[in-house]
Design a protein around this motif. Structure first.
Motif, PDB file in Angstrom:
ATOM      1  N   HIS A 215      40.457  36.058  50.139  1.00 25.30           N
ATOM      2  CA  HIS A 215      39.130  36.343  49.980  1.00 25.30           C
ATOM      3  C   HIS A 215      38.651  37.767  49.308  1.00 25.30           C
ATOM      4  CE1 HIS A 215      35.611  38.059  52.095  1.00 25.30           C
ATOM      5  NE2 HIS A 215      35.070  36.896  52.452  1.00 25.30           N
ATOM      6  N   ASP A 216      39.890  38.856  49.660  1.00 28.04           N
ATOM      7  CA  ASP A 216      39.905  40.053  48.999  1.00 28.04           C
ATOM      8  C   ASP A 216      39.754  39.885  47.451  1.00 28.04           C
ATOM      9  OD1 ASP A 216      39.708  41.175  51.589  1.00 28.04           O
ATOM     10  OD2 ASP A 216      41.708  41.830  51.394  1.00 28.04           O
ATOM     11  N   ARG A 217      40.523  38.976  47.041  1.00 31.39           N
ATOM     12  CA  ARG A 217      40.737  38.920  45.481  1.00 31.39           C
ATOM     13  C   ARG A 217      39.506  38.375  45.025  1.00 31.39           C
ATOM     14  NH1 ARG A 217      42.711  34.424  42.199  1.00 31.39           N
ATOM     15  NH2 ARG A 217      42.630  35.293  40.292  1.00 31.39           N
ATOM     16  N   VAL A 218      39.047  37.347  45.755  1.00 29.50           N
ATOM     17  CA  VAL A 218      37.623  36.774  45.088  1.00 29.50           C
ATOM     18  C   VAL A 218      36.504  37.646  44.876  1.00 29.50           C
ATOM     19  CG1 VAL A 218      36.000  35.076  45.481  1.00 29.50           C
ATOM     20  CG2 VAL A 218      38.176  34.432  45.596  1.00 29.50           C
ATOM     21  N   MET A 219      36.355  38.664  45.806  1.00 30.01           N
ATOM     22  CA  MET A 219      35.304  39.527  46.126  1.00 30.01           C
ATOM     23  C   MET A 219      35.374  40.592  45.004  1.00 30.01           C
ATOM     24  SD  MET A 219      33.459  38.466  48.750  1.00 30.01           S
ATOM     25  CE  MET A 219      34.134  36.966  48.538  1.00 30.01           C
ATOM     26  N   LYS A 220      36.441  40.679  44.496  1.00 33.83           N
ATOM     27  CA  LYS A 220      36.463  41.662  43.478  1.00 33.83           C
ATOM     28  C   LYS A 220      36.374  41.040  42.077  1.00 33.83           C
ATOM     29  CE  LYS A 220      40.126  44.388  45.597  1.00 33.83           C
ATOM     30  NZ  LYS A 220      41.774  44.622  45.662  1.00 33.83           N
ATOM     31  N   MET A 221      36.085  39.696  41.844  1.00 38.50           N
ATOM     32  CA  MET A 221      36.035  38.909  40.559  1.00 38.50           C
ATOM     33  C   MET A 221      34.420  39.312  40.298  1.00 38.50           C
ATOM     34  SD  MET A 221      38.163  35.535  41.273  1.00 38.50           S
ATOM     35  CE  MET A 221      37.654  34.657  39.755  1.00 38.50           C
ATOM     36  N   GLN A 222      34.160  39.261  38.956  1.00 39.19           N
ATOM     37  CA  GLN A 222      32.928  39.582  38.642  1.00 39.19           C
ATOM     38  C   GLN A 222      31.874  38.246  37.886  1.00 39.19           C
ATOM     39  OE1 GLN A 222      31.828  42.649  38.928  1.00 39.19           O
ATOM     40  NE2 GLN A 222      33.593  43.010  39.869  1.00 39.19           N
ATOM     41  N   ASN A 223      32.645  37.376  37.606  1.00 35.02           N
ATOM     42  CA  ASN A 223      32.110  36.212  37.027  1.00 35.02           C
ATOM     43  C   ASN A 223      31.913  35.007  37.858  1.00 35.02           C
ATOM     44  OD1 ASN A 223      31.914  33.724  35.539  1.00 35.02           O
ATOM     45  ND2 ASN A 223      32.012  34.977  33.742  1.00 35.02           N
ATOM     46  N   ARG A 224      31.024  34.415  38.146  1.00 35.27           N
ATOM     47  CA  ARG A 224      30.658  33.419  39.370  1.00 35.27           C
ATOM     48  C   ARG A 224      31.437  32.132  38.798  1.00 35.27           C
ATOM     49  NH1 ARG A 224      27.789  29.382  41.397  1.00 35.27           N
ATOM     50  NH2 ARG A 224      26.996  29.542  43.621  1.00 35.27           N
ATOM     51  N   ASP A 225      31.289  31.863  37.548  1.00 36.68           N
ATOM     52  CA  ASP A 225      31.941  30.560  37.253  1.00 36.68           C
ATOM     53  C   ASP A 225      33.394  30.473  37.331  1.00 36.68           C
ATOM     54  OD1 ASP A 225      29.386  29.796  36.272  1.00 36.68           O
ATOM     55  OD2 ASP A 225      29.796  30.164  34.158  1.00 36.68           O
ATOM     56  N   ASN A 226      34.050  31.628  37.210  1.00 33.72           N
ATOM     57  CA  ASN A 226      35.507  31.834  37.486  1.00 33.72           C
ATOM     58  C   ASN A 226      35.954  31.806  38.952  1.00 33.72           C
ATOM     59  OD1 ASN A 226      36.158  32.280  34.859  1.00 33.72           O
ATOM     60  ND2 ASN A 226      36.164  34.514  35.018  1.00 33.72           N
TER      61      ASN A 226
END
Length: 266
Positions: A215-226
């Motif tokens: 969850h923490d890692r996903v929140m830091k991602m910037q591209n929704r497709d990724n």
């Protein structure tokens, strides 16, 4: 009676004269009295200490300017700063002055060779030599001489296969983070990353997903497709249920409100 009065008047005048003289003497003593020696010495000592520091720094700078090896200059200044002999600002200024006076200095080639021979990865050796060549610190001939010397000293060196390295990793979160960086840097395609991750999952069937870390890692991602692609892979691999994937995506969209809408495939 008159004599007594005269004597009283005379005595009063004398006392007045004496009193006036005492006041004058006190005033003269207050204005003309020399400064106490302790205070004067303290002031002179403070001025002398400041002058000594300036003189010592100037002497040090003059001595350093005569040194011919920048590595030794930097090491000396570091020791003096660590010992509190000079400030970091003084050290920086002295080193800058040294650089200005020695614009053509190059690191001793033998010292450079010894350092490179201790390195264990040929890729790192080549990267270092490339930087030195680009900065005109070594010639093309020295480049090949040093690299050939390293090759002769490490005849059994083999490059590490990045796929093998990934397969040896134990944490899926670190694997996916590495693959994401490789895709972003253009080293591999997203399709390659998906295949490598699937192979890793097959090789590590007992790995347990850390949902909080995910969850923490996903929140830091910037591209929704990724984000969606990652959640889809986790759902398809049985690492994450669809409900949890939808919740993580909803949290991500709440944090990145401007992202375009898309949901993981079901």
């Amino acid at each position: 009676m008159n004599k007594i009065v005269l004597r009283l008047i005379s005595g009063t005048i004398i006392l007045a004269v004496l009193a006036g003289g005492s006041v004058a003497l006190a005033a003269a003593d207050k204005t003309d009295r020399p400064q106490p020696k302790t205070e004067q010495a303290a002031g002179e000592k403070s001025q002398g200490a400041a002058g000594d520091r300036l003189q010592n720094t100037a002497d040090l700078a003059a001595r350093v300017m005569q040194m011919q090896n920048r590595n030794l200059v930097a090491a000396l200044l570091d020791r003096l700063v660590a010992a509190g002999k000079i400030t970091q600002g003084d050290a920086n200024k002295i080193l800058k002055d040294w650089d200005d006076q020695h614009p053509n200095w190059q690191p001793p080639i033998d010292q450079l060779k010894a350092r490179i021979m201790d390195m264990g990865n040929r890729n790192n050796v080549v990267a270092l030599l490339d930087r030195l060549l680009a900065g005109a610190k070594i010639t093309q001939g020295e480049y090949h001489q040093i690299l050939n010397g390293w090759d002769n000293a490490h005849p059994n060196w083999q490059p590490i296969d990045p796929i093998q390295r990934i397969m040896e990793m134990k944490n899926r979160n670190l694997v996916t983070a590495l693959l994401d960086r490789m895709v972003t840097a253009g080293k591999i395609t997203q399709g390659d990353a998906n295949k490598i991750l699937k192979d890793w999952d097959d090789a590590h069937p007992g790995w347990v997903l850390d949902s909080a870390a995910l969850h923490d890692r996903v929140m830091k991602m910037q591209n929704r497709d990724n984000v969606v692609a990652l959640l889809d892979r986790l759902v398809e691999g049985g690492r994450l249920n669809q409900g949890d994937a939808n919740k993580i995506l909803k949290d991500w969209e709440g944090l990145h409100a401007a992202a375009p809408a898309r949901t993981p495939k079901t």
